[in-house]
Design a protein around this motif. Structure first.
Motif, PDB file in Angstrom:
ATOM      1  N   THR A  93      45.165  45.276  50.551  1.00  0.00           N
ATOM      2  CA  THR A  93      44.444  45.808  51.704  1.00  0.00           C
ATOM      3  C   THR A  93      44.633  44.864  52.886  1.00  0.00           C
ATOM      4  OG1 THR A  93      42.376  44.651  51.171  1.00  0.00           O
ATOM      5  CG2 THR A  93      42.708  46.831  50.181  1.00  0.00           C
ATOM      6  N   SER A 103      37.504  33.179  55.429  1.00  0.00           N
ATOM      7  CA  SER A 103      38.462  33.885  54.575  1.00  0.00           C
ATOM      8  C   SER A 103      37.837  34.256  53.240  1.00  0.00           C
ATOM      9  CB  SER A 103      39.710  33.026  54.351  1.00  0.00           C
ATOM     10  OG  SER A 103      39.412  31.888  53.549  1.00  0.00           O
ATOM     11  N   SER A 136      42.283  43.620  54.657  1.00  0.00           N
ATOM     12  CA  SER A 136      41.280  42.549  54.563  1.00  0.00           C
ATOM     13  C   SER A 136      41.750  41.431  53.647  1.00  0.00           C
ATOM     14  CB  SER A 136      39.954  43.120  54.061  1.00  0.00           C
ATOM     15  OG  SER A 136      39.418  44.046  54.983  1.00  0.00           O
ATOM     16  N   LYS A 137      42.348  41.775  52.517  1.00  0.00           N
ATOM     17  CA  LYS A 137      42.816  40.753  51.588  1.00  0.00           C
ATOM     18  C   LYS A 137      43.980  39.960  52.175  1.00  0.00           C
ATOM     19  CE  LYS A 137      41.298  42.674  47.186  1.00  0.00           C
ATOM     20  NZ  LYS A 137      41.679  43.085  45.823  1.00  0.00           N
ATOM     21  N   LEU A 142      42.582  36.843  43.175  1.00  0.00           N
ATOM     22  CA  LEU A 142      42.647  36.425  44.577  1.00  0.00           C
ATOM     23  C   LEU A 142      41.336  35.822  45.055  1.00  0.00           C
ATOM     24  CD1 LEU A 142      44.389  36.299  47.113  1.00  0.00           C
ATOM     25  CD2 LEU A 142      43.503  38.551  47.757  1.00  0.00           C
ATOM     26  N   VAL A 143      40.213  36.378  44.620  1.00  0.00           N
ATOM     27  CA  VAL A 143      38.907  35.858  45.036  1.00  0.00           C
ATOM     28  C   VAL A 143      38.744  34.399  44.622  1.00  0.00           C
ATOM     29  CG1 VAL A 143      36.414  36.048  44.704  1.00  0.00           C
ATOM     30  CG2 VAL A 143      37.765  38.111  45.073  1.00  0.00           C
ATOM     31  N   ASP A 180      35.477  42.486  50.715  1.00  0.00           N
ATOM     32  CA  ASP A 180      36.448  43.527  50.388  1.00  0.00           C
ATOM     33  C   ASP A 180      36.452  43.821  48.895  1.00  0.00           C
ATOM     34  OD1 ASP A 180      38.666  45.217  51.495  1.00  0.00           O
ATOM     35  OD2 ASP A 180      39.800  44.125  49.975  1.00  0.00           O
ATOM     36  N   ASP A 181      36.320  42.785  48.071  1.00  0.00           N
ATOM     37  CA  ASP A 181      36.267  42.980  46.622  1.00  0.00           C
ATOM     38  C   ASP A 181      35.009  43.757  46.228  1.00  0.00           C
ATOM     39  OD1 ASP A 181      37.170  42.339  43.828  1.00  0.00           O
ATOM     40  OD2 ASP A 181      35.243  41.289  43.794  1.00  0.00           O
ATOM     41  N   VAL A 238      37.338  38.148  51.831  1.00  0.00           N
ATOM     42  CA  VAL A 238      37.886  38.671  50.577  1.00  0.00           C
ATOM     43  C   VAL A 238      36.770  39.057  49.615  1.00  0.00           C
ATOM     44  CG1 VAL A 238      38.078  36.479  49.298  1.00  0.00           C
ATOM     45  CG2 VAL A 238      39.719  38.314  48.869  1.00  0.00           C
ATOM     46  N   LEU A 282      48.410  37.273  45.383  1.00  0.00           N
ATOM     47  CA  LEU A 282      48.264  38.635  45.909  1.00  0.00           C
ATOM     48  C   LEU A 282      49.495  39.478  45.586  1.00  0.00           C
ATOM     49  CD1 LEU A 282      46.652  40.682  47.536  1.00  0.00           C
ATOM     50  CD2 LEU A 282      47.665  39.744  49.622  1.00  0.00           C
ATOM     51  N   THR A 320      38.334  38.909  40.845  1.00  0.00           N
ATOM     52  CA  THR A 320      39.786  39.122  40.829  1.00  0.00           C
ATOM     53  C   THR A 320      40.478  37.769  40.981  1.00  0.00           C
ATOM     54  OG1 THR A 320      40.053  39.355  43.241  1.00  0.00           O
ATOM     55  CG2 THR A 320      39.460  41.343  41.997  1.00  0.00           C
ATOM     56  N   GLU A 379      45.451  43.734  41.523  1.00  0.00           N
ATOM     57  CA  GLU A 379      44.988  43.545  42.893  1.00  0.00           C
ATOM     58  C   GLU A 379      45.391  44.751  43.732  1.00  0.00           C
ATOM     59  OE1 GLU A 379      43.105  41.368  44.185  1.00  0.00           O
ATOM     60  OE2 GLU A 379      43.232  39.547  42.981  1.00  0.00           O
TER      61      GLU A 379
END
Length: 321
Positions: free
Chosen positions: A122, A292, A124-125, A254-255, A299-300, A296, A110, A252, A119
């Protein structure tokens, strides 16, 4: 498991797993000769992909063979360090400690992703990263109380290697996103084939140094279970990392980083299916990890939807004269 079987050779295991990528050069070579035609991997692109990266009306041309080779050269060493350091950490620290520290890759992904602007930071992330880490901690600490592994020989070194793995993971997954953007730009078979080839041609030097210094003596596995475990790991690496990179390019970094933690709830489901006893803390941790990933993912999807709307041309209403 390879290490549970007594075959503690983290370098050799990582070297063989990475070398398996070279097999992707076979279908690429056949395709080049026209034997497979267009039967190879076909990229899947959609409006959302183009909307996220074409808002500036910049045309992203496919990577050339040289550009693919150069990217594979860098990725090869980052990928090798990330996996080797994690495997080596298990020789010096506890499984729980190595798992917890390596799961910090979500934080590093992140931060690095935000720094290079792949990225968006946010609430949420950030919350998803924290939840994923907490879930891993719950499961790892619960499992560690019933672990039968040997006592750690060097906690500080093992923990350091686990953190190096997390940082390097964040670096290489973000590097791919920055350099490739969308998977339609690169021939994945050629890319991974080069990764395996560079590993075979260069990383053996490290093995020689480790052997001479006595850190890891070169030995082939002696038991059939260890041999089959290595082969199975090579096959899993060959397919899972291929799919993993495609998933990362479609979403992404992070996902997919948080998505890797889904192995925990899947393992819990497997234990329940087999009738094994599962502790309450493990169940709670598994639910937290799933939560989690959902957070994410939502949010994505929201960010992609907003980018898609912003990329659509605005049409003026006709004037009434």
């Amino acid at each position: 498991d390879i290490f549970e079987d007594g075959f503690h050779k983290p370098f050799l295991v990582t070297y063989l797993n990475t070398s398996a990528f070279m097999l992707y050069l076979i279908p690429y070579a056949l395709k080049r000769r026209g034997r497979l035609g267009r039967a190879g991997y076909e990229s899947i692109h959609d409006e959302e992909e183009m909307a996220v990266y074409d808002t500036s009306r910049e045309v992203l041309v496919p990577l050339t063979n040289k550009e693919t080779r150069d990217l594979a050269w860098i990725f090869c060493f980052l990928w090798f360090i990330a996996n080797w350091s994690l495997n080596a950490a298990l020789d010096y620290t506890s499984v729980a400690s190595a798992t917890i520290l390596s799961s910090m890759s979500g934080f590093f992904t992140l931060v690095i992703g935000r720094f290079v602007q792949v990225e968006t930071l946010t609430f949420s992330k950030f919350s998803a990263v924290v939840l994923s880490f907490m879930g891993v901690v719950m499961v790892s600490l619960s499992d560690s109380s019933s672990s039968t592994f040997l006592q750690p020989s060097n906690l500080l070194l093992g923990d350091f290697l686990a953190i190096i793995s997390a940082i390097t993971y964040g670096l290489y997954v973000t590097l791919l996103k920055v350099r490739i953007h969308v998977e339609s730009r690169i021939d994945m078979q050629l890319f991974f084939g080069y990764v395996g080839l560079f590993n075979v041609l260069t990383c053996w030097v490290v093995g020689v140094v480790l052997h001479i210094s006595g850190v890891e003596l070169f030995e082939w596995p002696t038991s059939n279970s260890a041999v089959w475990s290595i082969i199975l790991n090579m096959l899993i690496t060959l397919s899972s990392d291929y799919i993993y990179v495609i998933a990362m390019l479609k979403t992404t970094p992070l996902v997919v980083t948080i998505g890797l933690s889904l192995t925990i709830p899947l393992a819990v489901v497997g234990d329940l299916f087999l009738g094994k006893d599962v502790r309450l803390l493990v169940l709670v941790g598994a639910v937290v990890v799933v939560s989690s990933f959902i957070l994410v993912g939502l949010d994505d999807a929201r960010i992609r939807s907003e980018n898609l709307e912003n990329s659509m041309p605005v049409t003026e209403a006709p004037r009434l004269d």
